[in-house]
Design a protein around this motif. Sequence first.
Motif, mmCIF file in Angstrom:
data_model
loop_
_atom_site.group_PDB
_atom_site.id
_atom_site.type_symbol
_atom_site.label_atom_id
_atom_site.label_comp_id
_atom_site.label_asym_id
_atom_site.label_seq_id
_atom_site.Cartn_x
_atom_site.Cartn_y
_atom_site.Cartn_z
ATOM 1 N N THR A 163 46.963 18.240 33.875
ATOM 2 C CA THR A 163 45.709 18.664 33.258
ATOM 3 C C THR A 163 45.319 17.708 32.138
ATOM 4 O O THR A 163 44.155 17.310 32.017
ATOM 5 C CB THR A 163 45.867 20.091 32.703
ATOM 6 N N LYS A 166 43.932 14.511 33.605
ATOM 7 C CA LYS A 166 42.567 14.704 34.086
ATOM 8 C C LYS A 166 41.606 14.806 32.912
ATOM 9 O O LYS A 166 40.501 14.262 32.944
ATOM 10 C CB LYS A 166 42.475 15.987 34.921
ATOM 11 N N ALA A 167 42.055 15.509 31.872
ATOM 12 C CA ALA A 167 41.200 15.669 30.689
ATOM 13 C C ALA A 167 40.922 14.311 30.052
ATOM 14 O O ALA A 167 39.817 14.056 29.575
ATOM 15 C CB ALA A 167 41.852 16.612 29.677
ATOM 16 N N ARG A 169 40.752 11.409 31.625
ATOM 17 C CA ARG A 169 39.756 10.707 32.449
ATOM 18 C C ARG A 169 38.371 11.307 32.220
ATOM 19 O O ARG A 169 37.367 10.592 32.164
ATOM 20 C CB ARG A 169 40.147 10.793 33.923
ATOM 21 N N ALA A 170 38.317 12.622 32.099
ATOM 22 C CA ALA A 170 37.028 13.276 31.869
ATOM 23 C C ALA A 170 36.483 12.907 30.496
ATOM 24 O O ALA A 170 35.283 12.656 30.341
ATOM 25 C CB ALA A 170 37.182 14.791 31.987
ATOM 26 N N GLU A 173 34.498 9.913 30.290
ATOM 27 C CA GLU A 173 33.165 9.970 30.890
ATOM 28 C C GLU A 173 32.196 10.807 30.067
ATOM 29 O O GLU A 173 31.022 10.454 29.943
ATOM 30 C CB GLU A 173 33.252 10.523 32.315
ATOM 31 N N ASP A 174 32.649 11.924 29.552
ATOM 32 C CA ASP A 174 31.755 12.814 28.824
ATOM 33 C C ASP A 174 32.571 13.748 27.940
ATOM 34 O O ASP A 174 32.936 14.853 28.342
ATOM 35 C CB ASP A 174 30.907 13.625 29.818
ATOM 36 N N LEU A 178 33.594 18.023 27.973
ATOM 37 C CA LEU A 178 34.996 18.429 28.011
ATOM 38 C C LEU A 178 35.277 19.474 26.929
ATOM 39 O O LEU A 178 35.994 20.453 27.159
ATOM 40 C CB LEU A 178 35.894 17.208 27.824
ATOM 41 N N ARG A 179 34.671 19.279 25.763
ATOM 42 C CA ARG A 179 34.860 20.259 24.686
ATOM 43 C C ARG A 179 34.233 21.597 25.078
ATOM 44 O O ARG A 179 34.749 22.665 24.721
ATOM 45 C CB ARG A 179 34.239 19.741 23.393
ATOM 46 N N MET A 181 34.388 22.894 27.834
ATOM 47 C CA MET A 181 35.334 23.597 28.700
ATOM 48 C C MET A 181 36.450 24.242 27.880
ATOM 49 O O MET A 181 37.339 24.868 28.435
ATOM 50 C CB MET A 181 35.995 22.653 29.710
ATOM 51 N N ILE A 183 38.568 22.490 25.940
ATOM 52 C CA ILE A 183 39.710 21.583 25.792
ATOM 53 C C ILE A 183 39.598 20.866 24.456
ATOM 54 O O ILE A 183 38.560 20.292 24.133
ATOM 55 C CB ILE A 183 39.771 20.600 26.979
ATOM 56 N N LYS A 184 40.654 20.947 23.663
ATOM 57 C CA LYS A 184 40.603 20.470 22.276
ATOM 58 C C LYS A 184 40.522 18.947 22.213
ATOM 59 O O LYS A 184 41.386 18.246 22.746
ATOM 60 C CB LYS A 184 41.848 20.917 21.513
ATOM 61 N N ALA A 185 39.490 18.467 21.515
ATOM 62 C CA ALA A 185 39.295 17.022 21.382
ATOM 63 C C ALA A 185 40.504 16.360 20.724
ATOM 64 O O ALA A 185 40.996 15.335 21.197
ATOM 65 C CB ALA A 185 38.034 16.755 20.565
ATOM 66 N N GLU B 70 34.901 24.033 21.264
ATOM 67 C CA GLU B 70 36.145 24.399 21.947
ATOM 68 C C GLU B 70 36.486 25.872 21.725
ATOM 69 O O GLU B 70 37.081 26.514 22.597
ATOM 70 C CB GLU B 70 37.327 23.567 21.425
ATOM 71 N N VAL B 73 33.678 28.662 23.453
ATOM 72 C CA VAL B 73 33.840 28.970 24.877
ATOM 73 C C VAL B 73 34.991 29.964 25.074
ATOM 74 O O VAL B 73 34.968 30.805 25.965
ATOM 75 C CB VAL B 73 34.023 27.681 25.715
ATOM 76 N N ARG B 74 35.977 29.911 24.178
ATOM 77 C CA ARG B 74 37.080 30.880 24.271
ATOM 78 C C ARG B 74 36.621 32.294 23.952
ATOM 79 O O ARG B 74 37.245 33.274 24.354
ATOM 80 C CB ARG B 74 38.205 30.505 23.302
ATOM 81 N N PHE B 87 31.733 15.420 35.761
ATOM 82 C CA PHE B 87 32.499 14.201 35.535
ATOM 83 C C PHE B 87 32.464 13.395 36.833
ATOM 84 O O PHE B 87 33.144 13.746 37.796
ATOM 85 C CB PHE B 87 33.939 14.524 35.144
ATOM 86 N N LEU B 90 35.636 12.062 38.736
ATOM 87 C CA LEU B 90 36.638 13.068 39.077
ATOM 88 C C LEU B 90 36.173 13.837 40.316
ATOM 89 O O LEU B 90 34.972 13.961 40.554
ATOM 90 C CB LEU B 90 36.846 14.043 37.905
ATOM 91 N N HIS B 97 39.052 22.398 38.039
ATOM 92 C CA HIS B 97 40.319 22.606 37.349
ATOM 93 C C HIS B 97 40.124 22.505 35.834
ATOM 94 O O HIS B 97 40.582 23.367 35.080
ATOM 95 C CB HIS B 97 41.325 21.559 37.842
ATOM 96 N N LEU B 98 39.415 21.446 35.398
ATOM 97 C CA LEU B 98 39.219 21.271 33.954
ATOM 98 C C LEU B 98 38.373 22.394 33.367
ATOM 99 O O LEU B 98 38.564 22.793 32.227
ATOM 100 C CB LEU B 98 38.570 19.918 33.671
ATOM 101 N N GLY B 99 37.428 22.909 34.173
ATOM 102 C CA GLY B 99 36.605 24.012 33.683
ATOM 103 C C GLY B 99 37.433 25.220 33.296
ATOM 104 O O GLY B 99 37.092 25.947 32.364
ATOM 105 N N ALA B 102 41.679 25.464 30.179
ATOM 106 C CA ALA B 102 41.952 25.947 28.825
ATOM 107 C C ALA B 102 41.994 27.479 28.779
ATOM 108 O O ALA B 102 42.304 28.055 27.748
ATOM 109 C CB ALA B 102 40.893 25.418 27.860
ATOM 110 N N HIS B 103 41.671 28.126 29.896
ATOM 111 C CA HIS B 103 41.523 29.583 29.868
ATOM 112 C C HIS B 103 42.495 30.314 30.784
ATOM 113 O O HIS B 103 42.707 31.502 30.636
ATOM 114 C CB HIS B 103 40.095 29.965 30.253
#
Lengths: 295, 233
Positions: A163, A166-167, A169-170, A173-174, A178-179, A181, A183-185, B70, B73-74, B87, B90, B97-99, B102-103
């Motif tokens: 994960t 992948k994060a 690579r994402a 791109e953007d 990602l944040r 979603m 996911i902590k920067a 971050e 969204v939680r 992305f 990807l 998966h990335l979506g 974190a949850h």
Amino acid sequence: MDIFLQQIINAISLGGIYALLALGLAVVFSIVSLINFAHGELMTVAGYGMFFAIAVSLPFPFALAAAVIFACAAALLTERFAFRPMRKADMTGLLLTSFAVSAILRVLFQNGISARSKAVPLPAELSGAIDLGFFHIGIVPLLSIVTTALSLWALTLFLRRTTLGKAMRAAAEDFQVLRLMGIKANRVIAVAFAVSGVLAGVAAVLWIAQRGSVDPLMGFVPVLKAFVAAVIGGLGSLSGAVAGGFALGILEVLFQAFLPEAALPFRDAFVLGFVILILIWRPDGLIPAPVSRRS
Amino acid sequence: MLEVSGLKVKYGEVEAVKGISLSVPRGSIVVLLGANGAGKSSTLNAIAGLVPATGKVTFEGELLSGQPAEDIVRRGISLTPEGRRVFPSLTVAENLHLGGAAHAAGEVLKGRIEAELERFPILRERYHQKAGLLSGGEQQMLAIARSLMAAPRLLLLDEPSLGLAPLIVDKVFDLITDLRSKGLTILLVEQNAERALEVSDHGFVLQSGQVVLQGTGPELVRSDLVKQAYLSE
């Protein structure tokens, strides 16, 4: 034939080191737009880690591990205390920060350890060559190629399967999305630095295996070369960094081998001249990075 | 469910949102209408924590203002940004998966991906393709599916029909009503005022960063301002 094969082996093993270093630069650049000139000092830290581990007579494999761990820790510390506070700065600000980190670390090495180079004794088994019948292959270049291949494979697996990979690579791109979603920067950025540190550590081990010593300025030249490699490949592109690293290694070895004696002192000028030709042909590098959005 | 009051967003010296107040009741579809630059996207981005804002945003009684994206969204608010922004290098699988990463994890995460593939069969066909190779409509489906992976209670949709063929636009609006019928609350920003008002319970019209008109869908369709500015009659 023998000489030619030998040169190819040299080119691949040197190119591999550049590729690992250029990848380390690219991983960080692709995510935070930072050209980390302190990357060379991560190599130096790895070198001293190895030196001290051997000095306290730890077994050699532990010394290798120490090199990688030291470089990774140094990468994380510089991220946390130098680059994170500068996160909001523009590219120039980040670049200057990396110069500052690099200078501070060099002075620390010079005053805290020694301005002179320290010998890093390697096990005698590494100095030999393997006889393949039709030609000899040095153990160090051979191990160097194998290590590079394994590192590239492991990094690819990490980027594709996990994960966090992948994060990363994402994020290249953007990052903003990602944040979104959740996911902590900070975490993604820290992992990018850790990966670059590990790559610098591995590269340092390979570099030291060829020269057998460490000094405060050790990282400067290879990282300058790695920067050139990253630009040839396409700054911020990971596969580009690898391609650029090998291209630069091959160019250097070829010019070294086939330039006339009188022109050899100008080898780097020839290499860089060729690099300029590559960039005229492909201004964005061999494998350009996709245009990304950044937060 | 969502209460916004006195929301202001500034980009340097430019004030894009000048004190907007609105509320989104649970289970409803609320639409923000307005011309380009009226502050619609800025409002959504501010709620989602992407851009710094002043004013008060509360969600299910809890104060959200000042929290980073971050964390928001939680709390149960997911934003599908304008322009889809999948992305591109990807795969569809990796985007989904990335979506959710974190949850949820393991079987729960797999289950959520499976649920999205049920909802969007086209994504199952494209599962191992790079998202950048999908058509605009498919990318929009992926972007929405990716937002839903967080299992939000409030979905913020920014221009979901922008640049899509009419048939796909129909699909998007069907999807929006379908999501609502399954209990999701939706705050929608749309250029396509006609379609948006059809599906919405309530609408707000924004002009240069302020709410100039609000009302139920039918009320807004009848209002002169909306007729003149946004409906093609």
